[in-house]
Motif scaffolding. Structure first.
Motif, PDB file in Angstrom:
ATOM      1  N   ARG A  19       0.857  -1.451   0.125  1.00  0.00           N
ATOM      2  CA  ARG A  19       0.069  -0.105   0.235  1.00  0.00           C
ATOM      3  C   ARG A  19       0.872   1.079  -0.068  1.00  0.00           C
ATOM      4  NH1 ARG A  19      -4.431  -0.587   4.671  1.00  0.00           N
ATOM      5  NH2 ARG A  19      -2.252  -0.656   5.767  1.00  0.00           N
TER       6      ARG A  19
ATOM      7  N   ARG B 108       1.134   3.308  -3.097  1.00  0.00           N
ATOM      8  CA  ARG B 108      -0.001   4.110  -3.653  1.00  0.00           C
ATOM      9  C   ARG B 108       0.151   5.643  -3.523  1.00  0.00           C
ATOM     10  NH1 ARG B 108      -4.803   0.237  -0.911  1.00  0.00           N
ATOM     11  NH2 ARG B 108      -4.239  -1.405  -2.154  1.00  0.00           N
ATOM     12  N   PRO B 109      -0.178   6.453  -4.348  1.00  0.00           N
ATOM     13  CA  PRO B 109       0.057   7.828  -4.215  1.00  0.00           C
ATOM     14  C   PRO B 109      -0.606   8.248  -2.953  1.00  0.00           C
ATOM     15  CG  PRO B 109      -0.254   7.383  -6.451  1.00  0.00           C
ATOM     16  CD  PRO B 109      -0.518   6.016  -5.521  1.00  0.00           C
ATOM     17  N   GLU B 110      -1.795   7.975  -2.827  1.00  0.00           N
ATOM     18  CA  GLU B 110      -2.701   8.499  -1.409  1.00  0.00           C
ATOM     19  C   GLU B 110      -2.115   8.114  -0.487  1.00  0.00           C
ATOM     20  OE1 GLU B 110      -4.742   4.582  -2.845  1.00  0.00           O
ATOM     21  OE2 GLU B 110      -3.810   6.231  -3.691  1.00  0.00           O
ATOM     22  N   GLN B 111      -1.550   6.914  -0.230  1.00  0.00           N
ATOM     23  CA  GLN B 111      -0.783   6.679   1.261  1.00  0.00           C
ATOM     24  C   GLN B 111       0.312   7.483   1.236  1.00  0.00           C
ATOM     25  OE1 GLN B 111      -1.638   4.154   3.287  1.00  0.00           O
ATOM     26  NE2 GLN B 111      -3.544   3.715   2.211  1.00  0.00           N
ATOM     27  N   GLN B 112       1.086   7.747   0.078  1.00  0.00           N
ATOM     28  CA  GLN B 112       2.188   8.388   0.277  1.00  0.00           C
ATOM     29  C   GLN B 112       2.082   9.834   0.567  1.00  0.00           C
ATOM     30  OE1 GLN B 112       4.101   7.992  -3.444  1.00  0.00           O
ATOM     31  NE2 GLN B 112       4.385   5.965  -3.067  1.00  0.00           N
ATOM     32  N   LEU B 113       0.696  10.469   0.308  1.00  0.00           N
ATOM     33  CA  LEU B 113       0.454  11.932   0.385  1.00  0.00           C
ATOM     34  C   LEU B 113       0.002  11.895   2.085  1.00  0.00           C
ATOM     35  CD1 LEU B 113      -0.590  14.760  -0.259  1.00  0.00           C
ATOM     36  CD2 LEU B 113      -2.894  13.851  -0.751  1.00  0.00           C
ATOM     37  N   GLY B 114      -0.559  10.696   2.749  1.00  0.00           N
ATOM     38  CA  GLY B 114      -1.012  10.844   3.874  1.00  0.00           C
ATOM     39  C   GLY B 114       0.001  10.571   4.712  1.00  0.00           C
TER      40      GLY B 114
ATOM     41  N   GLY C 248      -8.663  18.190  -5.781  1.00  0.00           N
ATOM     42  CA  GLY C 248      -9.258  16.880  -5.163  1.00  0.00           C
ATOM     43  C   GLY C 248      -9.776  17.508  -3.634  1.00  0.00           C
TER      44      GLY C 248
ATOM     45  N   THR D 182      -8.044  16.609  -0.839  1.00  0.00           N
ATOM     46  CA  THR D 182      -6.746  16.629  -0.409  1.00  0.00           C
ATOM     47  C   THR D 182      -5.865  17.932  -0.712  1.00  0.00           C
ATOM     48  OG1 THR D 182      -5.911  14.842  -1.368  1.00  0.00           O
ATOM     49  CG2 THR D 182      -6.882  14.503   0.855  1.00  0.00           C
TER      50      THR D 182
ATOM     51  N   GLU E 256      -0.063  15.591  -5.979  1.00  0.00           N
ATOM     52  CA  GLU E 256       0.032  14.154  -5.640  1.00  0.00           C
ATOM     53  C   GLU E 256       1.558  14.095  -5.038  1.00  0.00           C
ATOM     54  OE1 GLU E 256      -0.279  12.206  -9.349  1.00  0.00           O
ATOM     55  OE2 GLU E 256       1.331  13.371 -10.266  1.00  0.00           O
TER      56      GLU E 256
END
Length: 589
Positions: free
Chosen positions: A142, A145-151, A432, A434, A438
């Motif tokens: 996971r 994934r870009p969204e995990q890295q952003l988080g 988006g 967030t 990205e």
């Protein structure tokens, strides 16, 4: 914190119970003993998809039961857990702990219970989210994934990014609402204009009648009364004449009042005490008759003398009925409908001036989003460099000394299907929830190597170590009270294994850490050492159990892990030396 787990009928485990404590706990054991089933059980408690293939052969179901405490987590996590428990009507035990249960049938059916209540598996996921983070092999994926890295970047940035993200979210919501209203008004201007005309016509009709609250009921009562006017006047006049006497009657036939006066005079003229004693009672009767006579006179005088009064009321009643047939069942409903219609009409201004005003409001809202997005992107870019440096420094001690992590923050271009693009510095970007950014983690595995995305540059073992390095860096955020690592030490050994153990021990200062490991160098750092071992019942069935090791048993287990030297003095001496080294390393960490 996870304090206890019980596993029944899962994989090679028939029945097993394990106690967990604060600090670093390691699980070791021979290959195939069932260590992975412990991690699988925690996945199930986290709401993961149930796989009936994991149910022990011959068992009807697999059951995992976990006990959690929330006293040692941060206030935000406690509040989040409390909301989940309240929503599910779940109850904590007397000691404050909460029991979560997941059952998986061999037929594929799954059930979940929380605090004594049957709940969907998703509720277990919501409950464990702030309490338990499981880093298995799939969980490490996971991280790609870009969204995990952003988080992860936002979590690292903390208060630097958090308020800016909240401000952006509020501004974006206002912008989208205003934009949607403008698009709706523009697209439906003709339809809305017709609606406005209908509402205005109806309000004009209602205003012309000007109904008052409860007027229809009052008129109905008055109409009924006036319809019986003659009979009412006759009844009241007859009763009045009977009491006071008709105006044209002789004086000696002037009614009940005169008769009572005569009776009183005759009694008062008598000398008999018994007879004169009746006089006060006649006085009372005369007073009552006088009062009734006066009221009857007033009633007769108040009766309408205008023969057109009834017609006027009937006309007004017809006007009100015309409104109640169209807009509501009674006059009060008509008044309420008119109030709602005025509010709706006020929002249906589709004039050119109104559309221009709304368009200007959209432009102002868009500028607020733009400015919030710029500040958010700038803050992320500054934090990205700090995060990259911190993780790269951690990787230096994990057999990846020349590895460098880069954290790239880029704007996301708006796609052709983007319904709400945002223009920022002349570029159409995707706005988006967030932000407009990205994030991409790029890894340079060694000096001179090209920097590539994690999904293309990191092996399984490297990805595990990047995950560990990232968790160590993020440890101060207290995202979860319990962290579970599986295969975090894959593909390393020697000094790098010691460094992994040291970092896990450091992480365990602020978190409960549970690690499945094959390396004695890592296991030596544990506060609690659990072993998963298997036994054969002699009939071809294998069962695995979990038990805590004593100090002596721990030496034997570490010696076994040192190339199977558990039955030699040399192996045990090496294990004892490893424990002492780990103890010293922890003290200096």
């Amino acid at each position: 914190m996870l304090t206890e787990i019980r596993i029944d009928g899962l994989g090679v485990i028939s029945t097993a119970t394990a106690q967990f404590h604060a600090g670093l706990t390691v699980l070791t054991g021979e290959t195939g003993a069932g260590k992975t089933m412990v991690v699988t059980s925690l996945h199930l408690l986290s709401g993961a998809r149930a796989d009936p293939g994991r149910v022990r052969l011959g068992a009807a179901r697999a059951v995992v039961e976990g006990r959690f405490t929330v006293d040692d987590v941060n206030a935000a996590a406690r509040a989040e857990v409390g909301e989940v428990l309240e929503a599910a009507a779940a109850q904590a035990d007397d000691d404050g702990s909460v029991i979560a249960i997941r059952t998986v049938g061999s037929d594929g059916r799954s059930r979940a219970h929380l605090g004594g209540r049957s709940v969907p598996a998703s509720v277990l996921a919501d409950f464990t989210a702030p309490l338990l983070t499981v880093h298995g092999q799939n969980d490490q994926l996971r991280l790609q994934r870009p969204e995990q890295q952003l988080g992860a970047l936002d979590q690292f940035a903390g208060d630097t990014v958090g308020p800016l993200l909240r401000k952006y979210t509020v501004a974006r919501r206002s912008w989208l609402d205003a934009r949607s209203e403008l698009l709706e008004r523009t697209a439906r201007s003709r339809e809305l204009a017709l609606e406005a005309d209908r509402l205005q016509y109806a309000l004009n009709e209602i205003d012309a009648v000007a109904p008052e609250p409860g007027e229809d009921k009052r008129i109905l009562d008055e109409v009924r009364r006036l319809s019986d006017l003659d009979s009412l006047r006759e009844a009241a006049a007859t009763a009045h004449d009977a009491l006071a006497g008709p105006s044209d009657a002789p004086e000696d036939h002037s009614g009940a009042l005169a008769a009572l006066g005569l009776a009183r005079a005759r009694i008062e003229s008598s000398d008999d005490p018994k007879l004169t004693a009746l006089a006060p009672r006649l006085e009372d009767a005369i007073a009552v008759v006088v009062d009734v006579t006066t009221e009857l006179s007033s009633y007769l005088s108040d009766l309408p003398s205008d023969p057109g009064a009834l017609d006027s009321l009937l006309t007004r009643q017809a006007e009100l009925k015309g409104l109640t047939r169209k807009y509501a069942s009674d006059v009060d409903g008509v008044i309420a409908w008119a109030e709602d219609a005025r509010t709706r009409l006020g929002s249906l201004d589709v004039s050119e001036e109104a559309l221009a005003k709304l368009s200007a409001e959209v432009d102002i809202a868009a500028e607020r989003v733009r400015e919030a997005a710029r500040k958010l992107s700038t803050a992320r870019a500054k934090s990205a460099g700090k995060l990259a440096a911190a993780v790269s420094a951690e990787l230096g001690g994990l057999a990846m000394g020349k590895a460098r992590l880069e954290v790239a923050v880029r704007p996301v271009p708006a796609g052709p299907q983007d319904s709400a693009p945002l223009t920022v510095d002349g570029k159409e970007l995707h706005a988006g929830p967030t932000g407009v950014d990205e994030v991409e983690f790029r890894l340079s595995a060694h000096s001179g190597a090209q920097s590539l995305p994690l999904s293309k540059s990191a092996s399984g073992g490297e990805l595990s170590r990047v995950m560990l390095a990232l968790e160590v860096v993020l440890a101060s955020s207290d995202h979860g009270a319990t962290m579970v690592f599986d295969e975090v030490d894959a593909g390393v050994g020697g000094r790098a294994a010691v460094e992994i153990g040291r970092r896990l021990a450091r992480l365990a200062r602020t978190h409960q850490v549970i690690v499945v490991t094959h390396l004695p160098q890592v296991a030596a750092f544990a506060d609690t050492h659990l072993v998963v071992d298997k036994s054969d019942d002699g009939k071809g069935k294998v069962n695995s159990g979990v038990r805590a090791l004593t100090k002596d048993e721990r030496v034997i287990e570490l010696a076994r892990m040192l190339a199977g030297l558990d039955d030699t003095e040399t192996g045990r001496a090496h294990a004892e030396e490893l424990l002492e080294t780990a103890k010293a390393e922890r003290a200096n960490a």
